[in-house]
Motif scaffolding. Structure first.
Motif, PDB file in Angstrom:
ATOM      1  N   SER A   1     -55.196  24.980 -65.600  1.00 40.36           N
ATOM      2  CA  SER A   1     -56.668  24.460 -65.448  1.00 40.36           C
ATOM      3  C   SER A   1     -56.918  23.783 -65.681  1.00 40.36           C
ATOM      4  O   SER A   1     -58.156  23.637 -65.449  1.00 40.36           O
ATOM      5  CB  SER A   1     -56.098  25.518 -67.488  1.00 40.36           C
ATOM      6  OG  SER A   1     -56.144  24.896 -67.623  1.00 40.36           O
ATOM      7  N   ALA A   2     -56.615  21.803 -65.571  1.00 37.87           N
ATOM      8  CA  ALA A   2     -56.669  21.228 -66.054  1.00 37.87           C
ATOM      9  C   ALA A   2     -57.208  20.410 -64.412  1.00 37.87           C
ATOM     10  O   ALA A   2     -58.591  20.195 -64.201  1.00 37.87           O
ATOM     11  CB  ALA A   2     -56.386  19.845 -66.345  1.00 37.87           C
ATOM     12  N   GLU A   3     -56.972  21.151 -63.714  1.00 35.54           N
ATOM     13  CA  GLU A   3     -57.274  20.933 -62.281  1.00 35.54           C
ATOM     14  C   GLU A   3     -57.958  21.438 -62.049  1.00 35.54           C
ATOM     15  O   GLU A   3     -59.836  21.272 -60.877  1.00 35.54           O
ATOM     16  CB  GLU A   3     -56.075  21.226 -61.151  1.00 35.54           C
ATOM     17  CG  GLU A   3     -56.626  21.030 -60.192  1.00 35.54           C
ATOM     18  CD  GLU A   3     -56.311  18.835 -60.032  1.00 35.54           C
ATOM     19  OE1 GLU A   3     -57.017  18.885 -58.762  1.00 35.54           O
ATOM     20  OE2 GLU A   3     -55.660  18.501 -60.552  1.00 35.54           O
ATOM     21  N   ARG A   4     -59.349  22.357 -62.459  1.00 39.84           N
ATOM     22  CA  ARG A   4     -59.879  23.843 -62.078  1.00 39.84           C
ATOM     23  C   ARG A   4     -61.266  22.707 -62.281  1.00 39.84           C
ATOM     24  O   ARG A   4     -62.055  23.102 -61.840  1.00 39.84           O
ATOM     25  CB  ARG A   4     -59.289  25.513 -62.773  1.00 39.84           C
ATOM     26  CG  ARG A   4     -58.180  25.616 -61.236  1.00 39.84           C
ATOM     27  CD  ARG A   4     -58.591  27.710 -61.474  1.00 39.84           C
ATOM     28  NE  ARG A   4     -58.125  27.400 -63.477  1.00 39.84           N
ATOM     29  CZ  ARG A   4     -56.555  27.541 -64.149  1.00 39.84           C
ATOM     30  NH1 ARG A   4     -55.563  27.850 -63.423  1.00 39.84           N
ATOM     31  NH2 ARG A   4     -56.375  27.910 -65.360  1.00 39.84           N
ATOM     32  N   ARG A   5     -60.559  22.573 -63.900  1.00 37.29           N
ATOM     33  CA  ARG A   5     -61.848  22.025 -64.585  1.00 37.29           C
ATOM     34  C   ARG A   5     -62.869  20.649 -63.761  1.00 37.29           C
ATOM     35  O   ARG A   5     -63.822  20.330 -63.853  1.00 37.29           O
ATOM     36  CB  ARG A   5     -61.435  21.891 -65.953  1.00 37.29           C
ATOM     37  CG  ARG A   5     -61.517  22.818 -66.338  1.00 37.29           C
ATOM     38  CD  ARG A   5     -61.875  22.683 -68.809  1.00 37.29           C
ATOM     39  NE  ARG A   5     -60.948  22.205 -68.788  1.00 37.29           N
ATOM     40  CZ  ARG A   5     -59.668  22.494 -69.078  1.00 37.29           C
ATOM     41  NH1 ARG A   5     -59.036  24.079 -68.897  1.00 37.29           N
ATOM     42  NH2 ARG A   5     -57.863  21.987 -69.516  1.00 37.29           N
ATOM     43  N   ARG A   6     -61.216  19.937 -63.271  1.00 36.39           N
ATOM     44  CA  ARG A   6     -61.559  18.399 -62.936  1.00 36.39           C
ATOM     45  C   ARG A   6     -62.835  18.861 -61.099  1.00 36.39           C
ATOM     46  O   ARG A   6     -63.791  18.412 -61.442  1.00 36.39           O
ATOM     47  CB  ARG A   6     -60.372  18.176 -62.681  1.00 36.39           C
ATOM     48  CG  ARG A   6     -60.852  16.353 -61.847  1.00 36.39           C
ATOM     49  CD  ARG A   6     -59.330  15.369 -61.621  1.00 36.39           C
ATOM     50  NE  ARG A   6     -58.733  16.184 -60.251  1.00 36.39           N
ATOM     51  CZ  ARG A   6     -59.541  16.023 -59.456  1.00 36.39           C
ATOM     52  NH1 ARG A   6     -60.155  14.710 -59.228  1.00 36.39           N
ATOM     53  NH2 ARG A   6     -58.145  16.412 -58.287  1.00 36.39           N
TER      54      ARG A   6
ATOM     55  N   ARG B   1     -59.723  29.570 -76.040  1.00 39.71           N
ATOM     56  CA  ARG B   1     -58.097  28.877 -76.214  1.00 39.71           C
ATOM     57  C   ARG B   1     -57.693  29.794 -74.457  1.00 39.71           C
ATOM     58  O   ARG B   1     -56.493  29.180 -74.252  1.00 39.71           O
ATOM     59  CB  ARG B   1     -57.431  29.755 -77.264  1.00 39.71           C
ATOM     60  CG  ARG B   1     -57.432  29.478 -78.059  1.00 39.71           C
ATOM     61  CD  ARG B   1     -56.598  29.904 -79.126  1.00 39.71           C
ATOM     62  NE  ARG B   1     -57.510  30.225 -80.638  1.00 39.71           N
ATOM     63  CZ  ARG B   1     -56.245  30.505 -81.719  1.00 39.71           C
ATOM     64  NH1 ARG B   1     -55.758  31.187 -81.711  1.00 39.71           N
ATOM     65  NH2 ARG B   1     -56.939  29.766 -83.385  1.00 39.71           N
ATOM     66  N   THR B   2     -58.607  29.813 -73.413  1.00 34.84           N
ATOM     67  CA  THR B   2     -57.713  30.641 -72.655  1.00 34.84           C
ATOM     68  C   THR B   2     -58.877  29.676 -71.008  1.00 34.84           C
ATOM     69  O   THR B   2     -60.224  30.034 -71.866  1.00 34.84           O
ATOM     70  CB  THR B   2     -57.620  31.508 -72.311  1.00 34.84           C
ATOM     71  OG1 THR B   2     -57.507  31.540 -70.855  1.00 34.84           O
ATOM     72  CG2 THR B   2     -58.583  32.957 -71.868  1.00 34.84           C
TER      73      THR B   2
END
Length: 276
Positions: free
Chosen positions: A30-35, A163-164
């Motif tokens: 998820s961090a990669e998607r947000r970044r 939380r998701t």
């Protein structure tokens, strides 16, 4: 970043291709998607819903062996005949099998640019019906609620203290593309409640509580927000206290609660029924 890499006219046949590794990182992190501001959608129907809703496609992966004749005619047409605003990458069946998460996939997977929706940018009708989810944590539940919001319909889904990841590929898959058709905003729960109060939208907390009103006895005919919490903990005391009314779905059997997505569907369709 995805867009920085040049497009390749050749079919990708290696699982070690950097573009395939890019997709797998987006699936898993998820961090990669947000970044990067990107997410994934698998399936031509869901991709069509996304494009009709104005979501931009960054990259389209297509497996000709799985797409079938009709899709191949549309998707594999030469670029000079069907101009593309996105990167187009054909892949082998073996490579697509690594990317796919659905059974019986139709061979279509796209990298999408995720829009940045906010409460301030949300446009609601004069008499809105809104679903509010506090601290939702299961992608499948969020996706199922988005399907309900599209079907009923509700005018927006607001996710407080999520939380998701809203754009988790599992949310998109479970929603059958409902994430594209229903305005969906994530924000701190306190901001969500303040927004609803400012807009004059009456809030109904769904909770197992003494003194709660049966949901069929509540009036959802005016501006309404149905507020639901997690299956494990329900709504926080602060959120319940901030809501205008508390409603309950009476349970007639041995078990004392419903899955949150089922509860959301029951309440939403009752609200729509009351509105005629």
């Amino acid at each position: 970043m995805y867009a920085a890499r040049p497009s390749s006219p050749d079919r990708i046949t290696s699982l070690h291709n950097p573009r395939i590794k890019d997709v797998l990182r987006l699936q898993e992190k998820s961090a990669e998607r947000r970044r990067q501001g990107l997410t994934l959608v698998e399936g031509y129907r869901e991709l069509t819903n996304a494009r009709q809703a104005g979501w931009a496609v960054a990259t389209l992966f297509v497996c000709a062996e799985l797409a079938g004749d009709e899709l191949n005619q549309e998707l594999l047409a030469p670029a000079q005949l069907v101009p593309r605003s996105y990167e187009f990458l054909p892949v082998s069946a073996a490579v697509f099998a690594k990317l796919a998460v659905r059974e019986r996939s139709d061979g279509v997977l796209a990298v999408l640019r995720t829009p940045q929706y906010t409460l301030a940018s949300l446009s609601l009708p004069p008499n809105p019906l809104v679903l509010v989810l506090e601290a939702v944590e299961k992608p499948g539940n969020l996706g199922a609620i988005l399907r309900t919001a599209d079907a009923a319909p509700a005018h927006a889904v607001l996710v407080g203290d999520p939380r998701t990841d809203l754009y988790n590929p599992n949310v998109i898959r479970a929603s059958l593309g409902g994430i594209f058709t229903v305005p969906t905003v994530a924000a701190p729960m306190a901001e969500v409640l303040a927004f609803l109060k400012e807009k004059g939208i009456r809030t109904f907390a769904a909770a197992l509580a003494d003194g709660a009103k049966a949901y069929t006895d509540a009036s959802f005919t005016g501006p309404t927000a149905l507020v639901l919490g997690t299956e494990a903990d329900g709504l926080t005391p602060a959120t319940r206290a901030a809501c205008d009314e508390t409603v309950i779905i009476p349970m007639r059997g041995v078990l004392d609660s419903l899955n949150v997505s089922v509860a959301a569907a029951v309440l939403t369709f009752e609200a729509v029924r009351q509105r005629g």
